[in-house]
Design a protein around this motif. Structure first.
Motif, PDB file in Angstrom:
ATOM      1  N   LEU A  27       0.700  -0.851   0.086  1.00  0.00           N
ATOM      2  CA  LEU A  27       0.153   0.063  -0.177  1.00  0.00           C
ATOM      3  C   LEU A  27       0.794   1.174  -0.053  1.00  0.00           C
ATOM      4  N   LEU A  28       1.978   1.323  -0.692  1.00  0.00           N
ATOM      5  CA  LEU A  28       3.004   2.464  -0.817  1.00  0.00           C
ATOM      6  C   LEU A  28       2.340   3.558  -1.754  1.00  0.00           C
ATOM      7  N   ASP A  29       1.438   3.098  -2.851  1.00  0.00           N
ATOM      8  CA  ASP A  29       1.004   4.325  -3.560  1.00  0.00           C
ATOM      9  C   ASP A  29       0.383   5.425  -2.650  1.00  0.00           C
ATOM     10  N   PRO A  30       0.546   6.649  -2.906  1.00  0.00           N
ATOM     11  CA  PRO A  30      -0.132   7.683  -2.212  1.00  0.00           C
ATOM     12  C   PRO A  30      -1.687   7.485  -2.350  1.00  0.00           C
ATOM     13  N   VAL A  31      -2.139   6.978  -3.524  1.00  0.00           N
ATOM     14  CA  VAL A  31      -3.489   6.941  -3.546  1.00  0.00           C
ATOM     15  C   VAL A  31      -4.268   5.670  -2.564  1.00  0.00           C
TER      16      VAL A  31
END
Length: 204
Positions: free
Chosen positions: A97-101
């Motif tokens: 879950l690293l994506d800023p979104v």
């Protein structure tokens, strides 16, 4: 004729309301009354869908896990010609879950992980989700070793568990700004590179 109610759709609507509230104030701030208001349904509707708050939270955790799992599966099967190494990298990035979104989803996921430590029902749900992700990782690591003609000394399941634990840790470290998005990706990439070096028998 009485209007037919889509119970599964309503349960998912309520789960999304729980997620929004958990993102804003943590699970301790989630009440049935607030969930009903956020989902724009009556308290009675919430109680008809879930007999207890714990049941509602377990369903919501499963809902979030299913959403993450769907993204992982999509990344794995989207390009059938991709290597197992590439597929594993994509899958691990999704789980982290690293994506800023996905920042809100990360906050919700970690709130559930914390609550699961004191909730047997959430523990069971969480373990089921982790088991499914571990199976995907194990399969890809074993496949990668077979494709490379190496990996005989690598325990695919143990490596999958290590990677899953690393992904969870990176989620937390990015969420509290201990690591930036790019730094976390660098840690993940370095771990995966070392893993594939062991699988292929190439020097580190």
């Amino acid at each position: 004729m009485p209007r037919q109610v889509d119970h599964e759709g309503r349960r998912r609507l309520i789960a999304e309301a729980v997620c929004r509230l958990a993102d804003e104030r943590g699970l301790e701030g989630v009440t049935l009354r607030d969930v009903a208001a956020r989902a724009r349904v009556s308290m009675g509707a919430v109680q008809r869908c879930f007999s207890t708050k714990d049941e509602m939270l377990a369903f919501t955790l499963d809902h979030v896990g299913e959403r993450i799992g769907e993204r992982v599966r999509a990344r794995v099967v989207r390009a059938p010609a991709q290597s197992a190494a590439s597929a594993l990298g994509h899958a691990a990035t999704e789980v982290s879950l690293l994506d800023p979104v996905h920042r809100a989803e990360a906050r919700v996921w970690l709130a559930f992980v914390a609550q699961a430590a004191v909730s047997p029902e959430l523990t069971r749900t969480l373990r089921t989700n982790y088991a499914a992700l571990e199976e995907v990782f194990t399969h890809l690591i074993a496949e990668g070793g077979a494709d490379a003609g190496g990996g005989a000394d690598v325990d695919a399941q143990r490596e999958a568990r290590t990677l899953l634990a690393l992904a969870d840790g990176l989620t937390a470290h990015v969420l509290i700004d201990h690591l930036t998005h790019d730094e976390a990706l660098g840690v993940l990439d370095a771990h995966l590179s070392a893993l594939w070096q062991r699988l292929t028998g190439s020097p580190s």
